[in-house]
Design a protein around this motif. Sequence first.
Motif, PDB file in Angstrom:
ATOM      1  N   SER A 110     -13.311   8.054  25.782  1.00 10.15           N
ATOM      2  CA  SER A 110     -13.575   8.774  27.218  1.00 10.15           C
ATOM      3  C   SER A 110     -14.381   9.520  28.166  1.00 10.15           C
ATOM      4  O   SER A 110     -14.292  10.075  28.807  1.00 10.15           O
ATOM      5  CB  SER A 110     -12.010   8.977  26.990  1.00 10.15           C
ATOM      6  OG  SER A 110     -11.704   9.182  28.564  1.00 10.15           O
ATOM      7  N   ASP A 111     -14.603  10.733  27.165  1.00 10.74           N
ATOM      8  CA  ASP A 111     -14.967  11.804  27.500  1.00 10.74           C
ATOM      9  C   ASP A 111     -16.718  11.295  27.834  1.00 10.74           C
ATOM     10  O   ASP A 111     -16.880  12.080  29.199  1.00 10.74           O
ATOM     11  CB  ASP A 111     -15.259  12.872  26.195  1.00 10.74           C
ATOM     12  CG  ASP A 111     -14.011  13.357  25.977  1.00 10.74           C
ATOM     13  OD1 ASP A 111     -13.108  13.489  26.973  1.00 10.74           O
ATOM     14  OD2 ASP A 111     -14.357  14.319  24.499  1.00 10.74           O
ATOM     15  N   LEU A 112     -17.315  10.995  27.690  1.00 16.07           N
ATOM     16  CA  LEU A 112     -18.584   9.858  27.288  1.00 16.07           C
ATOM     17  C   LEU A 112     -18.890   9.802  29.149  1.00 16.07           C
ATOM     18  O   LEU A 112     -19.346   9.876  30.036  1.00 16.07           O
ATOM     19  CB  LEU A 112     -19.253   9.303  26.482  1.00 16.07           C
ATOM     20  CG  LEU A 112     -20.964   9.031  26.533  1.00 16.07           C
ATOM     21  CD1 LEU A 112     -21.206   9.832  26.748  1.00 16.07           C
ATOM     22  CD2 LEU A 112     -21.128   7.833  25.887  1.00 16.07           C
ATOM     23  N   LEU A 145     -17.929  12.328  31.579  1.00 14.40           N
ATOM     24  CA  LEU A 145     -19.478  12.338  31.426  1.00 14.40           C
ATOM     25  C   LEU A 145     -19.620  12.517  32.777  1.00 14.40           C
ATOM     26  O   LEU A 145     -21.021  12.444  33.318  1.00 14.40           O
ATOM     27  CB  LEU A 145     -20.083  13.424  29.591  1.00 14.40           C
ATOM     28  CG  LEU A 145     -21.027  14.311  30.096  1.00 14.40           C
ATOM     29  CD1 LEU A 145     -21.222  15.594  30.735  1.00 14.40           C
ATOM     30  CD2 LEU A 145     -22.275  14.322  28.368  1.00 14.40           C
ATOM     31  N   GLU A 146     -20.141  10.761  32.118  1.00 15.71           N
ATOM     32  CA  GLU A 146     -21.253  10.316  33.056  1.00 15.71           C
ATOM     33  C   GLU A 146     -21.243  10.323  34.540  1.00 15.71           C
ATOM     34  O   GLU A 146     -21.672  10.660  35.079  1.00 15.71           O
ATOM     35  CB  GLU A 146     -21.257   8.509  32.545  1.00 15.71           C
ATOM     36  CG  GLU A 146     -22.120   8.401  31.668  1.00 15.71           C
ATOM     37  CD  GLU A 146     -21.982   6.627  30.948  1.00 15.71           C
ATOM     38  OE1 GLU A 146     -22.422   6.319  29.875  1.00 15.71           O
ATOM     39  OE2 GLU A 146     -20.708   6.248  31.323  1.00 15.71           O
ATOM     40  N   LYS A 147     -19.907  10.057  34.914  1.00 16.55           N
ATOM     41  CA  LYS A 147     -19.655  10.684  36.370  1.00 16.55           C
ATOM     42  C   LYS A 147     -19.717  11.988  36.889  1.00 16.55           C
ATOM     43  O   LYS A 147     -20.417  12.336  38.427  1.00 16.55           O
ATOM     44  CB  LYS A 147     -18.000  10.244  36.496  1.00 16.55           C
ATOM     45  CG  LYS A 147     -17.088   8.218  36.001  1.00 16.55           C
ATOM     46  CD  LYS A 147     -15.918   8.616  36.474  1.00 16.55           C
ATOM     47  CE  LYS A 147     -15.043   7.640  35.751  1.00 16.55           C
ATOM     48  NZ  LYS A 147     -13.528   6.907  35.762  1.00 16.55           N
ATOM     49  N   VAL A 148     -19.633  12.954  36.333  1.00 16.55           N
ATOM     50  CA  VAL A 148     -19.457  14.070  36.138  1.00 16.55           C
ATOM     51  C   VAL A 148     -21.448  14.010  36.815  1.00 16.55           C
ATOM     52  O   VAL A 148     -21.567  14.671  37.890  1.00 16.55           O
ATOM     53  CB  VAL A 148     -19.399  14.658  35.432  1.00 16.55           C
ATOM     54  CG1 VAL A 148     -20.113  16.712  36.095  1.00 16.55           C
ATOM     55  CG2 VAL A 148     -17.716  14.959  35.746  1.00 16.55           C
ATOM     56  N   VAL A 149     -22.296  14.073  36.237  1.00 18.47           N
ATOM     57  CA  VAL A 149     -23.566  13.673  36.434  1.00 18.47           C
ATOM     58  C   VAL A 149     -24.351  13.200  37.066  1.00 18.47           C
ATOM     59  O   VAL A 149     -24.836  12.627  37.891  1.00 18.47           O
ATOM     60  CB  VAL A 149     -23.946  13.463  35.156  1.00 18.47           C
ATOM     61  CG1 VAL A 149     -25.882  13.546  34.734  1.00 18.47           C
ATOM     62  CG2 VAL A 149     -24.170  14.436  33.511  1.00 18.47           C
ATOM     63  N   SER A 150     -23.713  11.955  37.655  1.00 21.40           N
ATOM     64  CA  SER A 150     -23.975  11.219  38.685  1.00 21.40           C
ATOM     65  C   SER A 150     -23.164  11.932  39.989  1.00 21.40           C
ATOM     66  O   SER A 150     -24.346  11.450  40.542  1.00 21.40           O
ATOM     67  CB  SER A 150     -23.067   9.526  38.534  1.00 21.40           C
ATOM     68  OG  SER A 150     -23.874   8.943  37.655  1.00 21.40           O
ATOM     69  N   SER A 151     -22.659  12.391  40.055  1.00 28.46           N
ATOM     70  CA  SER A 151     -21.960  13.530  41.322  1.00 28.46           C
ATOM     71  C   SER A 151     -22.695  13.980  41.814  1.00 28.46           C
ATOM     72  O   SER A 151     -23.609  14.200  42.576  1.00 28.46           O
ATOM     73  CB  SER A 151     -20.523  13.645  41.098  1.00 28.46           C
ATOM     74  OG  SER A 151     -20.113  14.509  42.250  1.00 28.46           O
ATOM     75  N   LYS A 152     -23.228  14.926  40.348  1.00 28.53           N
ATOM     76  CA  LYS A 152     -24.204  16.047  40.844  1.00 28.53           C
ATOM     77  C   LYS A 152     -25.778  15.945  40.694  1.00 28.53           C
ATOM     78  O   LYS A 152     -25.682  16.102  41.822  1.00 28.53           O
ATOM     79  CB  LYS A 152     -24.279  17.323  39.359  1.00 28.53           C
ATOM     80  CG  LYS A 152     -24.881  18.605  39.534  1.00 28.53           C
ATOM     81  CD  LYS A 152     -23.725  19.290  40.778  1.00 28.53           C
ATOM     82  CE  LYS A 152     -24.257  20.487  40.401  1.00 28.53           C
ATOM     83  NZ  LYS A 152     -23.683  21.078  42.011  1.00 28.53           N
ATOM     84  N   ILE A 153     -25.670  14.493  40.712  1.00 31.39           N
ATOM     85  CA  ILE A 153     -27.308  13.678  40.836  1.00 31.39           C
ATOM     86  C   ILE A 153     -27.190  13.377  42.672  1.00 31.39           C
ATOM     87  O   ILE A 153     -28.677  13.932  42.868  1.00 31.39           O
ATOM     88  CB  ILE A 153     -27.688  12.949  39.607  1.00 31.39           C
ATOM     89  CG1 ILE A 153     -28.155  13.505  38.704  1.00 31.39           C
ATOM     90  CG2 ILE A 153     -29.166  12.030  40.514  1.00 31.39           C
ATOM     91  CD1 ILE A 153     -28.188  12.493  37.268  1.00 31.39           C
TER      92      ILE A 153
END
Length: 127
Positions: free
Chosen positions: A103-105, A108-116
């Motif tokens: 769930s944490d992973l 994190l994927e969503k946060v990183v994708s959004s930031k990219i």
Amino acid sequence: MFQHLTALGIQEPKQIERYSLRQEAHKDVLKIYFRKQKGELFAKSVKFKYPRQVKNVLVDGGSNKYKEVTEINRNLTLIIDELNTITKPQKLAKVDTKEKILSDLRHLEKVVSSKIAEIEADLEKLK
């Protein structure tokens, strides 16, 4: 009665349904979810970020070595106490560690994708 929640600007603490708390870098992120009102598609939520308190703890007295540790902000603990009074969370028997890590992973994927995507959009503006 809920002085810390009202200090955050929450006018009706009794409308709080649940909350989540997670750690991002050196911040704790508190997200409060309210009960869905009639006619609303989604329930409202608000997010607050609290910097973690940094402390130096003596690891070895003989060599005078210190280790930097972080802990939850004191104000946040008081807010969580009030939230627990309202939501009366049920004690989880046992948290599935694998599920929590997955769930944490995913988060994190969503946060990183959004930031990219945000950075790429900024780059496009520079062209």
